[in-house]
Write an enzyme that holds these catalytic residues in place. Structure first.
Site, PDB file in Angstrom:
ATOM      1  N   HIS A   1     -28.510  -2.688  69.281  1.00  0.00           N
ATOM      2  CA  HIS A   1     -28.669  -2.437  70.720  1.00  0.00           C
ATOM      3  C   HIS A   1     -27.613  -1.477  71.258  1.00  0.00           C
ATOM      4  O   HIS A   1     -27.755  -0.978  72.376  1.00  0.00           O
ATOM      5  CB  HIS A   1     -28.592  -3.763  71.473  1.00  0.00           C
ATOM      6  CG  HIS A   1     -27.312  -4.514  71.232  1.00  0.00           C
ATOM      7  ND1 HIS A   1     -27.075  -5.214  70.065  1.00  0.00           N
ATOM      8  CD2 HIS A   1     -26.205  -4.653  71.974  1.00  0.00           C
ATOM      9  CE1 HIS A   1     -25.876  -5.757  70.120  1.00  0.00           C
ATOM     10  NE2 HIS A   1     -25.316  -5.433  71.264  1.00  0.00           N
ATOM     11  N   ASP A   2     -26.562  -1.236  70.492  1.00  0.00           N
ATOM     12  CA  ASP A   2     -25.468  -0.375  70.954  1.00  0.00           C
ATOM     13  C   ASP A   2     -25.559   1.059  70.444  1.00  0.00           C
ATOM     14  O   ASP A   2     -24.641   1.847  70.679  1.00  0.00           O
ATOM     15  CB  ASP A   2     -24.118  -0.957  70.515  1.00  0.00           C
ATOM     16  CG  ASP A   2     -23.673  -2.111  71.402  1.00  0.00           C
ATOM     17  OD1 ASP A   2     -23.865  -2.021  72.625  1.00  0.00           O
ATOM     18  OD2 ASP A   2     -23.150  -3.098  70.869  1.00  0.00           O
TER      19      ASP A   2
ATOM     20  N   HIS B   1     -16.539 -12.628  78.482  1.00  0.00           N
ATOM     21  CA  HIS B   1     -16.821 -12.349  79.883  1.00  0.00           C
ATOM     22  C   HIS B   1     -18.133 -13.014  80.283  1.00  0.00           C
ATOM     23  O   HIS B   1     -18.936 -13.392  79.427  1.00  0.00           O
ATOM     24  CB  HIS B   1     -16.878 -10.841  80.162  1.00  0.00           C
ATOM     25  CG  HIS B   1     -17.690 -10.062  79.181  1.00  0.00           C
ATOM     26  ND1 HIS B   1     -17.139  -9.465  78.063  1.00  0.00           N
ATOM     27  CD2 HIS B   1     -19.019  -9.795  79.114  1.00  0.00           C
ATOM     28  CE1 HIS B   1     -18.082  -8.865  77.372  1.00  0.00           C
ATOM     29  NE2 HIS B   1     -19.239  -9.048  77.979  1.00  0.00           N
TER      30      HIS B   1
ATOM     31  N   ARG C   1     -23.259 -14.876  66.188  1.00  0.00           N
ATOM     32  CA  ARG C   1     -22.608 -13.566  66.217  1.00  0.00           C
ATOM     33  C   ARG C   1     -21.863 -13.530  67.536  1.00  0.00           C
ATOM     34  O   ARG C   1     -22.401 -13.914  68.578  1.00  0.00           O
ATOM     35  CB  ARG C   1     -23.657 -12.454  66.132  1.00  0.00           C
ATOM     36  CG  ARG C   1     -23.105 -11.037  66.311  1.00  0.00           C
ATOM     37  CD  ARG C   1     -23.200 -10.594  67.749  1.00  0.00           C
ATOM     38  NE  ARG C   1     -22.968  -9.157  67.902  1.00  0.00           N
ATOM     39  CZ  ARG C   1     -22.770  -8.566  69.073  1.00  0.00           C
ATOM     40  NH1 ARG C   1     -22.745  -9.263  70.201  1.00  0.00           N
ATOM     41  NH2 ARG C   1     -22.604  -7.261  69.125  1.00  0.00           N
TER      42      ARG C   1
ATOM     43  N   GLU D   1     -18.625  -9.175  66.022  1.00  0.00           N
ATOM     44  CA  GLU D   1     -18.931  -7.784  66.346  1.00  0.00           C
ATOM     45  C   GLU D   1     -17.616  -7.019  66.247  1.00  0.00           C
ATOM     46  O   GLU D   1     -16.769  -7.095  67.139  1.00  0.00           O
ATOM     47  CB  GLU D   1     -19.513  -7.626  67.746  1.00  0.00           C
ATOM     48  CG  GLU D   1     -19.925  -6.176  68.013  1.00  0.00           C
ATOM     49  CD  GLU D   1     -19.790  -5.726  69.452  1.00  0.00           C
ATOM     50  OE1 GLU D   1     -20.197  -4.580  69.756  1.00  0.00           O
ATOM     51  OE2 GLU D   1     -19.263  -6.486  70.283  1.00  0.00           O
TER      52      GLU D   1
ATOM     53  N   ASP E   1     -19.820 -11.457  70.461  1.00  0.00           N
ATOM     54  CA  ASP E   1     -19.642 -10.151  71.085  1.00  0.00           C
ATOM     55  C   ASP E   1     -18.160  -9.830  71.256  1.00  0.00           C
ATOM     56  O   ASP E   1     -17.352 -10.712  71.534  1.00  0.00           O
ATOM     57  CB  ASP E   1     -20.342 -10.175  72.450  1.00  0.00           C
ATOM     58  CG  ASP E   1     -20.460  -8.818  73.088  1.00  0.00           C
ATOM     59  OD1 ASP E   1     -21.027  -7.910  72.463  1.00  0.00           O
ATOM     60  OD2 ASP E   1     -19.979  -8.658  74.235  1.00  0.00           O
TER      61      ASP E   1
END
Length: 336
Positions: A275-276, A70, A164, A195, A166
């Site tokens: 970060h998640d 996205h 990496r 991820e 997403d």
């Protein structure tokens, strides 16, 4: 980061993974506005090239975060608000980017927010994140990997050593089956990580035809659960922890080992947080927190969490895999 390279080297750091560094309207930057431009708040290409030189001199690698799935609704590719010189997909049905996205006729007619009286599919329904067609769109694949100056090739040439990706499990598998040989032709030593969070998502990604390995959230869940005396939930479904006895902890690790090919098992990003999620000391602390929202305060300064984190670190740094330290965890940085 440049200023702290000597400190990072003293810790034994051999690779630095950045969250997205590209121009974006947000501070998390998972809504890319232009994948060829570094966010001005971080620096510019010359500074990135300098970072590459300095890390290479120290034997460190640079891993970048890519988000093919996205982009921002304010990106040059979509341009919902007509702010860029490029003609974005939302602006015109004749835009060169129109087929990158999923448009549907407005219902009822006349309510469309994009050209041609259309609306668009967004990731998780978040309107600022129009979803890209990575499944069968040639132009998208040209942009990311096929073209001679494709984005993934471009950043390898600028000094990146790998990626990496997403939400890799939400992108069509053929995308990564195509990109792996392309990237390895560009750089035979390129490192790639998906991820992916759970067993069913990870397995297809690490069989040798897509990624080298994964962000090892299964490892994080097992290790943190082993150091919990009571269940813990972070409130959004990520890394819910239930205490594990030693035998069940070993079983969880053996399960990961059995699921991953040995190269992926040996090189997995063995993280504790990201970060998640909440910070590791928050997840490990048993003394409690008072207040809500921005007023949350630890009862005892996360001292219990920090003590448990020391035991976790011993295991994290001695079990197979690549110990992955989210910045500040080495000093017990807290955060929700």
């Amino acid at each position: 980061v440049l200023d702290k390279l000597d400190y990072l080297q003293s810790l034994g750091v051999t690779a630095i993974y950045f969250n997205p560094i590209f121009d974006s309207p947000s501070n998390h930057r998972y809504d890319g506005r232009d994948y060829r431009t570094i966010a001005p708040s971080l620096g510019d290409l010359a500074l990135f090239n300098l970072l590459d030189q300095e890390t290479e001199a120290r034997g460190m690698k640079l891993i970048l975060d890519l988000v093919p799935n996205h982009v921002s609704s304010d990106s040059i590719y979509f341009d919902r608000f007509g702010r860029h010189p490029e003609v974005g997909a939302c602006e015109s049905v004749d835009s060169p980017y129109r087929d990158w996205f999923y448009f549907t006729p407005a219902n009822p007619p006349g309510t469309g927010v994009c050209a041609g009286d259309t609306n668009y599919e967004a990731w998780f329904g978040v309107v600022t994140l129009p979803k890209v067609n990575t499944t069968n769109n040639d132009a998208v694949r040209e942009f990311w990997m096929r073209a001679d100056d494709a984005t993934a090739k471009y950043w390898l040439r600028q000094g990146a050593d790998g990626y990496r990706v997403d939400v890799a499990n939400e992108i069509h598998p053929s995308f990564f089956q195509e990109w792996r040989p392309i990237l390895r032709t560009e750089d035979p030593e390129v490192q790639t990580y998906s991820e992916t969070w759970n067993e069913s998502d990870v397995r297809p990604m690490v069989l040798g035809d897509k990624f080298d390995s994964t962000m090892n959230y299964r490892f994080a869940t097992a290790l943190l659960s082993f150091l919990r005396d009571t269940p813990f939930s972070d409130g959004d479904g990520n890394l819910n922890l239930n205490p594990l006895e030693p035998s069940k902890f070993e079983s969880a690790l053996r399960g990961i080992q059995e699921d991953y090919p040995e190269p992926a098992w040996e090189s997995a990003m063995n993280l504790l947080d990201s970060h998640d999620t909440n910070r590791a000391v928050v997840k490990l602390d048993h003394d409690g927190i008072t207040g809500t929202g921005a007023n949350r305060t630890p009862v005892n300064g996360f001292e219990d969490g920090k003590a448990r984190l020391k035991t976790v670190a011993i295991l994290q740094f001695t079990l197979p895999g690549a110990p992955t330290v989210y910045y500040g965890d080495e000093v017990g940085l807290a955060g929700f």
